[in-house]
Design an enzyme around this catalytic site. Structure first.
Site, short mmCIF file in Angstrom:
data_model
loop_
_atom_site.label_atom_id
_atom_site.label_comp_id
_atom_site.label_asym_id
_atom_site.label_seq_id
_atom_site.Cartn_x
_atom_site.Cartn_y
_atom_site.Cartn_z
N CYS A 261 0.77 -1.15 0.03
CA CYS A 261 -0.04 -0.14 -0.12
C CYS A 261 0.92 1.30 -0.04
CB CYS A 261 -0.81 -0.07 1.11
SG CYS A 261 -2.08 1.37 1.26
N HIS B 151 -9.33 -3.69 -2.23
CA HIS B 151 -8.19 -2.98 -1.55
C HIS B 151 -8.60 -1.63 -1.44
CE1 HIS B 151 -3.99 -2.18 -0.27
NE2 HIS B 151 -4.34 -0.97 -0.46
N GLU B 152 -8.93 -1.07 -2.55
CA GLU B 152 -9.27 0.61 -2.61
C GLU B 152 -10.73 0.75 -1.90
OE1 GLU B 152 -6.86 2.27 -3.08
OE2 GLU B 152 -5.48 0.85 -4.28
N HIS C 91 -10.37 0.79 1.56
CA HIS C 91 -9.80 2.21 1.89
C HIS C 91 -10.90 3.10 2.32
CE1 HIS C 91 -5.53 2.34 2.03
NE2 HIS C 91 -5.25 1.88 0.98
#
Length: 159
Positions: A88, A130-131, A134
């Site tokens: 990341c 993953h995003e 976030h």
């Protein structure tokens, strides 16, 4: 366009839930363009708006198939399972194996406000998850099965 400062682990903004974009205007487009430029400059494959200090549901991704800009992305379907390495841009130098779906379908708005869907498999599925994590204030280190050492890192890019 401008390069944005990437927030690092420990910055409280990374743990906050991003708010939906309610109006797509020139300010939102500028943020998307700045995010893409920042991602490319830092050799990443994805970036969420809260990584640059903006609590809006905006994501840019490029896994080598061209730039994706996603406004208000949401996972509407997932299938299978894969375990693979992740890093990341907000946690430089740290990598680990994370379990993700093998395939996901994501619904989002494009920069013109059109509702779109994209099906991602393998690396794209991993980057999308993953995003979107976030945007929920979740970091990949929260989901790591096993951290990787330097010898295991060959070819791993930071998402």
């Amino acid at each position: 366009m401008a390069i944005r400062y990437i927030r690092k682990i420990g910055d409280p903004v990374l743990r906050k839930k991003a708010k939906p974009v309610t109006e797509i205007n020139s300010h939102i487009i500028t943020i998307l363009e700045d995010m893409a430029e920042t991602m490319y400059l830092n050799d990443g494959v994805g970036l969420a708006a809260n990584q640059v200090g903006i609590l809006r549901r905006l994501v840019v991704i490029d896994v080598g198939e061209g730039l994706l800009e996603l406004i208000n992305p949401e996972i509407v379907y997932e299938e299978g399972e894969q375990i693979g390495p992740e890093g990341c841009l907000s946690i430089p130098g740290v990598f680990g194996e994370v379990k993700r779906p093998q395939k996901v379908k994501v619904r989002y708005l494009d920069r013109e406000g059109n509702v779109k869907e994209i099906v991602g498999e393998d690396l794209l599925a991993r980057a999308l998850c993953h995003e979107i994590d976030h945007l929920e204030g979740v970091l990949f280190v929260d989901k790591v099965i096993r951290f990787l050492d330097k010898e295991e890192l060959e070819g791993v890019k930071e998402v």
